[in-house]
Design a protein around this motif. Structure first.
Motif, PDB file in Angstrom:
ATOM      1  N   GLY A 147      20.320  33.816  34.209  1.00  0.00           N
ATOM      2  CA  GLY A 147      20.304  33.657  35.657  1.00  0.00           C
ATOM      3  C   GLY A 147      20.033  34.916  36.461  1.00  0.00           C
ATOM      4  N   PHE A 148      19.534  35.961  35.812  1.00  0.00           N
ATOM      5  CA  PHE A 148      19.231  37.191  36.534  1.00  0.00           C
ATOM      6  C   PHE A 148      17.883  37.064  37.233  1.00  0.00           C
ATOM      7  N   LYS A 149      17.823  37.518  38.460  1.00  0.00           N
ATOM      8  CA  LYS A 149      16.575  37.535  39.221  1.00  0.00           C
ATOM      9  C   LYS A 149      15.900  38.879  38.978  1.00  0.00           C
ATOM     10  N   LEU A 150      14.640  38.832  38.584  1.00  0.00           N
ATOM     11  CA  LEU A 150      13.919  40.067  38.294  1.00  0.00           C
ATOM     12  C   LEU A 150      13.394  40.692  39.575  1.00  0.00           C
ATOM     13  N   ASP A 151      13.241  41.995  39.552  1.00  0.00           N
ATOM     14  CA  ASP A 151      12.732  42.722  40.701  1.00  0.00           C
ATOM     15  C   ASP A 151      11.405  43.400  40.342  1.00  0.00           C
ATOM     16  N   LEU A 152      10.860  44.117  41.297  1.00  0.00           N
ATOM     17  CA  LEU A 152       9.585  44.809  41.111  1.00  0.00           C
ATOM     18  C   LEU A 152       9.617  45.720  39.890  1.00  0.00           C
ATOM     19  N   PHE A 153      10.660  46.498  39.769  1.00  0.00           N
ATOM     20  CA  PHE A 153      10.793  47.468  38.679  1.00  0.00           C
ATOM     21  C   PHE A 153      10.722  46.773  37.314  1.00  0.00           C
ATOM     22  N   THR A 154      11.458  45.684  37.166  1.00  0.00           N
ATOM     23  CA  THR A 154      11.513  44.974  35.885  1.00  0.00           C
ATOM     24  C   THR A 154      10.185  44.282  35.591  1.00  0.00           C
ATOM     25  N   TYR A 155       9.616  43.619  36.590  1.00  0.00           N
ATOM     26  CA  TYR A 155       8.310  42.981  36.371  1.00  0.00           C
ATOM     27  C   TYR A 155       7.243  44.012  36.020  1.00  0.00           C
ATOM     28  N   ASN A 156       7.258  45.153  36.697  1.00  0.00           N
ATOM     29  CA  ASN A 156       6.275  46.185  36.382  1.00  0.00           C
ATOM     30  C   ASN A 156       6.385  46.630  34.927  1.00  0.00           C
ATOM     31  N   ALA A 157       7.614  46.790  34.443  1.00  0.00           N
ATOM     32  CA  ALA A 157       7.816  47.205  33.050  1.00  0.00           C
ATOM     33  C   ALA A 157       7.287  46.138  32.090  1.00  0.00           C
ATOM     34  N   ILE A 158       7.526  44.867  32.405  1.00  0.00           N
ATOM     35  CA  ILE A 158       7.053  43.788  31.530  1.00  0.00           C
ATOM     36  C   ILE A 158       5.529  43.715  31.547  1.00  0.00           C
ATOM     37  N   ILE A 159       4.929  43.843  32.721  1.00  0.00           N
ATOM     38  CA  ILE A 159       3.462  43.798  32.805  1.00  0.00           C
ATOM     39  C   ILE A 159       2.848  44.974  32.057  1.00  0.00           C
ATOM     40  N   GLU A 160       3.454  46.137  32.166  1.00  0.00           N
ATOM     41  CA  GLU A 160       2.956  47.310  31.435  1.00  0.00           C
ATOM     42  C   GLU A 160       3.113  47.095  29.929  1.00  0.00           C
ATOM     43  N   ALA A 161       4.215  46.480  29.511  1.00  0.00           N
ATOM     44  CA  ALA A 161       4.389  46.158  28.085  1.00  0.00           C
ATOM     45  C   ALA A 161       3.296  45.191  27.626  1.00  0.00           C
ATOM     46  N   CYS A 162       2.944  44.231  28.472  1.00  0.00           N
ATOM     47  CA  CYS A 162       1.842  43.313  28.160  1.00  0.00           C
ATOM     48  C   CYS A 162       0.538  44.088  27.974  1.00  0.00           C
ATOM     49  N   ALA A 163       0.306  45.057  28.840  1.00  0.00           N
ATOM     50  CA  ALA A 163      -0.913  45.876  28.721  1.00  0.00           C
ATOM     51  C   ALA A 163      -0.926  46.608  27.385  1.00  0.00           C
ATOM     52  N   HIS A 164       0.211  47.217  27.016  1.00  0.00           N
ATOM     53  CA  HIS A 164       0.286  47.929  25.735  1.00  0.00           C
ATOM     54  C   HIS A 164       0.097  46.972  24.562  1.00  0.00           C
ATOM     55  N   GLY A 165       0.538  45.745  24.726  1.00  0.00           N
ATOM     56  CA  GLY A 165       0.415  44.750  23.661  1.00  0.00           C
ATOM     57  C   GLY A 165      -0.908  43.999  23.668  1.00  0.00           C
ATOM     58  N   HIS A 166      -1.840  44.432  24.538  1.00  0.00           N
ATOM     59  CA  HIS A 166      -3.149  43.782  24.651  1.00  0.00           C
ATOM     60  C   HIS A 166      -3.001  42.293  24.971  1.00  0.00           C
ATOM     61  N   GLN A 167      -2.089  41.996  25.875  1.00  0.00           N
ATOM     62  CA  GLN A 167      -1.799  40.619  26.270  1.00  0.00           C
ATOM     63  C   GLN A 167      -2.164  40.425  27.746  1.00  0.00           C
ATOM     64  N   TRP A 168      -3.463  40.461  28.030  1.00  0.00           N
ATOM     65  CA  TRP A 168      -3.909  40.415  29.419  1.00  0.00           C
ATOM     66  C   TRP A 168      -3.521  39.101  30.098  1.00  0.00           C
ATOM     67  N   GLU A 169      -3.573  37.996  29.369  1.00  0.00           N
ATOM     68  CA  GLU A 169      -3.228  36.710  29.985  1.00  0.00           C
ATOM     69  C   GLU A 169      -1.747  36.647  30.352  1.00  0.00           C
ATOM     70  N   LYS A 170      -0.888  37.201  29.492  1.00  0.00           N
ATOM     71  CA  LYS A 170       0.552  37.269  29.806  1.00  0.00           C
ATOM     72  C   LYS A 170       0.773  38.151  31.036  1.00  0.00           C
ATOM     73  N   ALA A 171       0.057  39.264  31.106  1.00  0.00           N
ATOM     74  CA  ALA A 171       0.190  40.149  32.266  1.00  0.00           C
ATOM     75  C   ALA A 171      -0.144  39.387  33.551  1.00  0.00           C
ATOM     76  N   LEU A 172      -1.196  38.582  33.505  1.00  0.00           N
ATOM     77  CA  LEU A 172      -1.580  37.793  34.683  1.00  0.00           C
ATOM     78  C   LEU A 172      -0.529  36.733  35.004  1.00  0.00           C
ATOM     79  N   GLN A 173       0.085  36.163  33.980  1.00  0.00           N
ATOM     80  CA  GLN A 173       1.155  35.192  34.217  1.00  0.00           C
ATOM     81  C   GLN A 173       2.338  35.840  34.940  1.00  0.00           C
ATOM     82  N   PHE A 174       2.677  37.050  34.526  1.00  0.00           N
ATOM     83  CA  PHE A 174       3.792  37.744  35.189  1.00  0.00           C
ATOM     84  C   PHE A 174       3.424  38.154  36.615  1.00  0.00           C
TER      85      PHE A 174
END
Length: 161
Positions: free
Chosen positions: A82-109
């Motif tokens: 039930g935690f609401k994510l913020d800019l900081f957390t989403y940015n970290a996840i999107i950057e992790a997607c970039a490192h993982g070569h997961q462009w579609e996941k990055a767009l989903q986030f």
């Protein structure tokens, strides 16, 4: 690592949630990301229920250690709890997607951020652009560079690299 093993086995050592967050954060600050995640894994041992800050630190540690899959697991755990994510957390996840070569996941986030009315910043767009670039999706990368400017976010040097 040896210290961590001793702490894990010594029942006399107690930690509270703030101390755990501080240890994790400080380890991440000095590039000991895996150690930070190992401490996070000890939360149960100290009867600590991870909160928003613990998960945020763990996701950033995953992003910096290029551990895409683990960052997604922590994201799912955050949502489940039930935690609401913020800019900081989403940015970290999107950057992790970039490192993982997961462009579609990055767009989903990115879409989730927009749906949740979280204002994106330069780092957000740079991470999405990077994810697209790493997967040879140049057209998409250029679309996001354009979108970035359309919404009033000024590109920086990293936007073009």
């Amino acid at each position: 690592m040896l210290f961590l093993q001793k702490v894990d086995k010594d029942p006399k050592i107690k930690l509270d949630p703030k101390e755990l967050a501080l240890i994790m954060s400080n380890l991440s600050k000095v590039n000991f990301y895996k150690s930070s995640l190992q401490w996070f894994a000890l939360a149960d041992r100290f009867s600590i229920t991870p909160d928003y800050f613990h998960y945020g630190i763990a996701i950033v540690a995953c992003q910096r250690s290029k551990n895409f899959r683990q960052s997604l697991k922590y994201y799912e755990d955050m949502k489940h709890n039930g935690f609401k994510l913020d800019l900081f957390t989403y940015n970290a996840i999107i950057e992790a997607c970039a490192h993982g070569h997961q462009w579609e996941k990055a767009l989903q986030f990115l879409k989730l951020m927009k749906d949740e009315k979280i204002t994106c910043d330069t780092f957000t767009y740079n991470s999405v652009i990077s994810a697209c670039e790493k997967c040879n999706k140049w057209e998409r990368a250029l679309e996001f560079l354009e979108e970035m400017q359309e919404v009033g976010i000024k590109p920086n040097t990293a936007s073009y690299i």
